[in-house]
Design a protein around this motif. Structure first.
Motif, short mmCIF file in Angstrom:
data_model
loop_
_atom_site.label_atom_id
_atom_site.label_comp_id
_atom_site.label_asym_id
_atom_site.label_seq_id
_atom_site.Cartn_x
_atom_site.Cartn_y
_atom_site.Cartn_z
N ASN A 1 0.81 -1.21 0.00
CA ASN A 1 0.00 0.00 0.00
C ASN A 1 0.85 1.27 0.00
OD1 ASN A 1 1.09 -0.23 2.50
ND2 ASN A 1 -0.83 -0.29 3.63
N ASN A 2 2.16 1.08 0.06
CA ASN A 2 3.02 2.24 0.22
C ASN A 2 4.33 1.99 -0.51
OD1 ASN A 2 3.70 4.71 1.07
ND2 ASN A 2 4.19 4.13 3.17
N LYS A 3 4.37 2.40 -1.75
CA LYS A 3 5.56 2.14 -2.54
C LYS A 3 6.68 3.08 -2.11
CE LYS A 3 6.54 -0.49 -6.22
NZ LYS A 3 6.55 -1.94 -6.13
N SER A 4 7.74 2.48 -1.58
CA SER A 4 8.85 3.31 -1.16
C SER A 4 9.69 3.70 -2.38
CB SER A 4 9.69 2.50 -0.18
OG SER A 4 10.80 3.22 0.25
N ALA A 5 10.29 4.88 -2.34
CA ALA A 5 11.12 5.32 -3.46
C ALA A 5 12.30 4.36 -3.63
CB ALA A 5 11.64 6.73 -3.20
N PRO A 6 12.63 3.99 -4.87
CA PRO A 6 13.74 3.05 -5.06
C PRO A 6 15.05 3.66 -4.58
CG PRO A 6 13.00 3.94 -7.17
CD PRO A 6 12.06 4.45 -6.15
N VAL A 7 15.89 2.78 -4.04
CA VAL A 7 17.18 3.24 -3.53
C VAL A 7 18.17 3.30 -4.69
CG1 VAL A 7 19.04 2.64 -1.98
CG2 VAL A 7 16.69 2.20 -1.29
N GLU A 8 18.86 4.41 -4.83
CA GLU A 8 19.89 4.50 -5.87
C GLU A 8 21.22 4.03 -5.31
OE1 GLU A 8 17.88 8.28 -8.12
OE2 GLU A 8 20.05 8.21 -7.88
#
Lengths: 408, 128
Positions: free
Chosen positions: A44-51
């Motif tokens: 329910n909460n897409k976390s920002a992808p880690v670069e």
């Protein structure tokens, strides 16, 4: 005669169609319910992808495997975080300095016992992974970073703070010899800092490491600090152990099928079993602290078979016997289970949640052990109040569902 | 020849008698085959309904996010009652009557009862 036969055949076929339709309707309903539950409780909460900075990660991998960073022992991070054990070490209690080999071989060597089960590293570098270690001794919240470093925490990133700790843990990566006893066993930030400086000097004296750190961080040799080492190790952990799409995630978004048993297990996970009350979110953990009376294996953090868990960090009596909800990514690969690794199989780990006494034998326990058990049961009464009874078939289906949370 | 005719007559007679009891035999076979499964679902649906009722009462008394989540979970668990309903209809389509289904349910109560108390609970008259 023929018309009777035709009539009978028609009725038989209709009956088969109706009953199979009912079963299909039920099956579609379960499927939709599980997909909806997956979206509601987990995705329910897409976390920002880690670069990822690949250069840092590659350097961090070298540090991860290098025994030079064990102050006076023969350890590296990779000693207790092993690929074939799902980034854990396959042991109940880890074996720290003095140990030889990996996995079960290490148990028979003469190493110091670390009284907790080695935690896997899946998803630790994600931005929403806020609470580290069984007792949450490093956690990030709106109020900032809380850790043993107090106000002198080395980074705003809780993973980097967490990476700092094992290098200064006595018996984990530091041998408890006379020098340590005399100079460093104060367990203060100051004594930790002295150990970090010695480790940094070793790294600075290694031309390959010095050159890499200067280039990657754009710093002079004298500016190299333990933060840079920990930061690169953290980058490696972020890279190698990032969360990937599991079979269950693919199913929720319509990209694959699950078996009927896996679906049934998922329905139990999100329904009757109430597992998602605590095992929720992308990491299948609420990062909160609960008490489930897993048996204690080994001496325990507090000695004599006792481990007070979160209480050791907060000294809050409400936190006694509580541990952080373990995340479930790749859970089928990370046996044994529990804060002291006392439970061998995933099936047994499920059962402990609602029927812990199945794995206790009162007659074989000492009076002290039984006394501890009563206290643990009392501490867990709030958490266990909501956990449902599951029969063996339901446990098997739930186990099959948990295996869909794995990826390579 | 006489033996063959006699054998034929005996077979016809047996088939006729079997035909008289065929419905009963079919019902007994269906009951025997589905008894465990039906009993299991009776228990699971009963459990799910009780948990759901408790969850509703808890939310009513202590309305908060945690309890709302637990109510949602209890609603998902009611799918066990869906399975129970489907099997009931299936068994009734095979010819079982309410009395046959009640018998299967009682057998489930007996199996899950540790002692006579559960049986009493099921049968005693209560005044609300």
């Amino acid at each position: 005669m023929r018309s009777d036969t035709i009539r009978i055949l028609f009725l038989a076929i209709s009956f088969l169609v109706v009953t199979n339709s009912l079963a299909a309707v039920s099956s579609n309903l379960r499927s939709r319910t599980l997909q909806d539950a997956g979206k509601e409780f987990i995705f329910n909460n897409k976390s920002a992808p880690v670069e990822i900075n690949k250069e840092k990660s590659n350097l961090g991998e070298k540090f991860f495997e290098d025994k030079k960073l064990s102050f006076n022992g023969n350890m590296s991070c990779a000693t207790c975080h092993i690929d074939r054990f799902g980034s854990s070490d396959g042991l109940r209690n880890s074996i720290g300095v003095g140990g030889v080999g990996e996995g079960p071989e290490r148990v028979n060597s003469n190493g110091f016992i670390v009284p907790r089960n080695s935690l896997p590293l899946w998803g630790r570098g994600e931005k929403d992974f806020s609470t580290f270690f069984w007792d949450g001794k490093v956690e990030s919240s709106a109020e900032g970073i809380k850790s043993q470093f107090g106000d002198s925490f080395p980074s705003e990133d809780p993973l980097i703070v967490a990476v700092h700790l094992p290098f200064v843990e006595i018996r984990e990566m530091i041998l408890d010899d006379e020098e340590i006893k005399q100079k460093y066993k104060t367990e203060t930030v100051g004594s930790a800092q002295e150990i970090y400086e010695k480790l940094v000097k070793r790294v600075r004296d290694d031309e390959k490491y010095k050159e890499a750190l200067e280039r990657i961080y754009n710093i002079k040799p004298e500016e190299i600090s333990f933060f840079h080492i920990a930061d690169s190790v953290a980058e490696f952990i972020r890279d190698k152990f990032k969360l990937k799409e599991t079979k269950f995630e693919q199913y929720v978004f319509g990209r694959t099928q699950l078996s009927q048993d896996e679906i049934a297990g998922g329905i139990i996970f999100f329904g009757k079993g109430k597992c998602a009350s605590c095992h929720s979110g992308r990491h299948f953990s609420d990062f909160s602290f609960h008490s489930i009376p897993f048996p204690q294996a080994g001496f325990g953090k507090n000695g004599f078979g006792v481990d007070y868990g979160r209480f050791n960090v907060t000294q809050d009596s409400d936190d006694i016997y509580k541990f952080r909800t373990p995340p479930l990514a790749n859970v089928s690969k990370t046996a044994p289970y529990g804060h002291s690794g006392s439970i061998d199989t995933l099936k047994e780990a499920i059962v402990v949640h609602f029927d812990p006494l199945r794995y206790y034998n009162g007659h074989e326990m000492t009076a002290l052990e039984r006394n501890e058990l009563y206290k643990k049961l009392l501490a867990s009464s709030g958490d266990m109040h909501d956990i449902a009874f599951l029969d063996d078939e339901e446990v098997e289906k739930l186990e099959k569902f948990l295996r869909t949370l794995s990826y390579e | 020849m006489i033996k063959k005719v006699a054998l034929f007559i005996v077979c016809i007679g047996l088939a006729y008698i079997a035909g008289l009891f065929s419905t009963d035999i079919k019902i007994q076979m269906v009951k025997a085959y589905y008894s465990d499964n039906y009993g299991d679902l009776v228990f699971k649906c009963d459990y799910a309904m009780r948990e759901h009722f408790l969850a509703k009462q808890t939310v009513a008394k202590h309305p908060n996010e945690d309890n709302a989540t637990k109510l949602l979970q209890a609603e998902i668990a009611l799918l066990d009652c869906q399975d129970y309903d489907i099997l009931r209809k299936k068994l009734m389509s095979y010819g079982l009557k309410e009395s046959d289904l009640a018998e299967l349910a009682l057998l489930a109560v007996e199996n899950k009862s540790h002692d006579i108390r559960k049986v009493v609970e099921t049968h005693e008259i209560r005044y609300n």
